[in-house]
Design an enzyme around this catalytic site. Structure first.
Site, short mmCIF file in Angstrom:
data_model
loop_
_atom_site.label_atom_id
_atom_site.label_comp_id
_atom_site.label_asym_id
_atom_site.label_seq_id
_atom_site.Cartn_x
_atom_site.Cartn_y
_atom_site.Cartn_z
N ASP A 11 0.88 -1.17 0.00
CA ASP A 11 0.00 0.00 0.00
C ASP A 11 0.91 1.21 0.00
O ASP A 11 1.63 1.44 0.97
CB ASP A 11 -0.87 -0.06 1.26
CG ASP A 11 -1.71 1.20 1.47
OD1 ASP A 11 -1.56 2.16 0.69
OD2 ASP A 11 -2.50 1.20 2.44
N TYR A 230 1.30 0.77 15.10
CA TYR A 230 0.34 0.49 14.03
C TYR A 230 0.53 1.45 12.87
O TYR A 230 0.43 2.67 13.04
CB TYR A 230 -1.10 0.57 14.55
CG TYR A 230 -2.11 0.30 13.46
CD1 TYR A 230 -2.26 -0.98 12.95
CD2 TYR A 230 -2.85 1.33 12.89
CE1 TYR A 230 -3.15 -1.24 11.92
CE2 TYR A 230 -3.75 1.07 11.86
CZ TYR A 230 -3.90 -0.21 11.38
OH TYR A 230 -4.78 -0.47 10.36
N LYS A 233 -2.71 -2.29 8.18
CA LYS A 233 -2.83 -3.74 8.38
C LYS A 233 -1.94 -4.46 7.36
O LYS A 233 -1.59 -3.91 6.32
CB LYS A 233 -4.31 -4.13 8.24
CG LYS A 233 -4.75 -5.26 9.16
CD LYS A 233 -4.48 -4.97 10.63
CE LYS A 233 -4.90 -6.14 11.51
NZ LYS A 233 -4.47 -5.92 12.91
P1 13P Z 1 -4.73 -0.51 5.29
O1 13P Z 1 -3.80 -1.39 6.06
O2 13P Z 1 -5.45 -1.22 4.21
O3 13P Z 1 -4.02 0.71 4.80
O4 13P Z 1 -5.87 -0.01 6.26
C1 13P Z 1 -5.52 0.70 7.37
C2 13P Z 1 -6.64 1.13 8.24
O5 13P Z 1 -6.37 1.46 9.39
C3 13P Z 1 -8.00 1.19 7.76
O6 13P Z 1 -8.88 1.75 8.71
P1 13P Z 2 -5.80 9.19 11.00
O1 13P Z 2 -4.37 9.55 11.08
O2 13P Z 2 -6.58 10.04 10.10
O3 13P Z 2 -6.44 9.00 12.37
O4 13P Z 2 -5.78 7.74 10.28
C1 13P Z 2 -6.21 6.62 10.89
C2 13P Z 2 -6.10 5.51 9.95
O5 13P Z 2 -6.60 5.55 8.85
C3 13P Z 2 -5.34 4.35 10.42
O6 13P Z 2 -4.63 3.76 9.41
MG MG Z 3 -3.93 2.09 3.47
MG MG Z 4 -4.58 -2.23 2.62
#
Ligand code: 13P
Ligand code: 13P
Ligand code: MG
Ligand code: MG
Length: 366
Positions: A11, A230, A233
């Site tokens: 990603d 984090y 994912k």
């Molecule tokens: P991805 O790992 O697909 O970027 O998603 C991250 C996420 O926190 C979605 O809410």
């Molecule tokens: P923010 O930084 O906008 O809270 O993003 C959260 C998110 O999408 C986790 O991947």
């Molecule tokens: Mg993403």
């Molecule tokens: Mg993804």
């Protein structure tokens, strides 16, 4: 003829949050790969699932090849530049290390590879999941290779009667790859005991016990092990060879009917049902639900047929409806109980600070 099938996915940015990459980003990745493919690759296929771009390629260089991995890394780096220019969300999200050394494993992008002795006909499946982690494949792989309730071939096909060997990885062990081999059917209960713990033990590969041929390869990257926090994912990919000494394509697909609950969904912090979707699908409800796509191929001398979309069929429309209901059911209870992940998985995120702050306010009653 020996051929290597490699898939590398990352990603590196997406439109409107974590929905899907832009056309410009995809085109950039395609162009870099097309330019670098000469003399390196036999063939390639580039697709996306949610916000993840996968580079599938065939070549003669074996697994963990520096040049092939560097090619993918360079394509994702060039894609990141486009993502930054377009203001895409999470530009370069999965590129967690700055300098490339040797291979792309441990840098963020997911890798699944197999070096195979190509059969006269060589069907295989490429799965890509978004908004979940590698443990998402534990159940489908277990049912596909060890359970005659799903794989009728375990009863009906003499070629499968010796069963399969599973290599399972302990992904909590971060210093090196810690693995165990489990033979089915004899050690099925041991396999079940490991695979139920989807966050710790994940299937890395599967082999036929008839001739030791590799049947499956799964990416095992846990991004929080690399980043310490984090960052997104893991969104695992998987290759499975089918037919002959392996399960039939339809036997493997049948295990995705369940829409089993996996870790992921919004902020990677929830449980949600895994929905089989069409190729190049985007993400929507609650940054999910967790999705999996499947491209079916045949190869000859390493040259890929066109990709056939294995989940593009009226049957899967019905499944998608059922899975939506399962998603709705667990979402109704918000953050309570099993709807949100246990603390051991959340500890890589912001909730740690919050709980530390509250902890100071606790008093032990006299
Ligand atoms: P991805 O790992 O697909 O970027 O998603 C991250 C996420 O926190 C979605 O809410
Ligand atoms: P923010 O930084 O906008 O809270 O993003 C959260 C998110 O999408 C986790 O991947
Ligand atoms: Mg993403
Ligand atoms: Mg993804």
């Amino acid at each position: 003829m020996k051929v290597t099938i490699s898939v590398i996915k990352a990603d590196v940015g997406s439109i409107g949050g974590h929905i899907r990459p832009s056309e410009a980003l995809l085109n950039k990745v395609k162009k870099v790969i097309a330019d670098k493919a000469k003399g390196l690759l036999i063939d390639h296929y580039i697709s996306y699932t949610g916000d993840d771009i996968a580079i599938l390629c065939t070549h003669k260089r074996g697994v963990l090849d520096e040049k092939v991995h560097k090619m993918a890394y360079d394509a994702f780096l060039a894609g990141t530049e486009v993502a930054k220019k377009q203001g895409l969300y999470g530009a370069g999200q999965d590129l967690l290390k700055d300098s490339f050394s040797g291979n792309i494993k441990g840098m963020g992008p997911a890798v699944a590879e197999m070096e195979i002795e190509e059969r006269p006909n060589e069907p295989f499946l490429f799965f890509a999941a978004d908004k979940t982690d590698p443990g998402a494949y534990n159940l489908p792989v277990y049912l596909s290779f060890a359970d005659p309730m799903y794989n009728a071939g375990l009863i009906l096909a003499p070629s499968q009667e010796k069963g399969f060997r599973f290599t399972v990885m302990d992904v909590e062990y971060v210093d090196a790859d810690r693995v165990v081999d489990i033979n089915t059917p004899e050690e099925m209960y041991d396999l079940a005991a490991l695979l139920r713990d989807q966050e710790r033990f994940v299937v890395e590969s599967v082999y036929s016990r008839k001739n030791n041929d590799q049947a499956a390869s799964v990416s095992t990257t846990r991004l929080h092990n690399i980043a310490g926090t984090y960052t997104g994912k893991d969104d695992p990919i998987m290759l499975i060879r089918t037919q002959g000494n392996f399960p039939a394509t339809g036997e493997i697909l049948s295990t995705f009917t369940i829409g089993h609950y996996v870790a992921g969904f919004m902020r990677g912090s929830h449980h949600g049902p895994l929905m089989p979707v069409k190729l190049n699908s985007s993400i929507s409800y609650f940054d999910g639900p967790p999705v999996v796509s499947c491209a079916a191929f045949c190869i000859r001398n390493g040259i890929l047929s066109e990709a056939v979309d294995a989940f593009d069929h009226p049957y899967w429309d019905w499944v998608r409806g059922q899975v939506s209901q399962k998603a709705q059911e667990i979402r109704r209870q918000g953050f309570f109980g099993p709807a949100m992940l246990p603390f051991s998985e959340l500890e890589y995120g912001g909730i740690v600070e919050k709980l530390k702050r509250i902890d100071k306010k606790f008093k032990v009653k006299k």
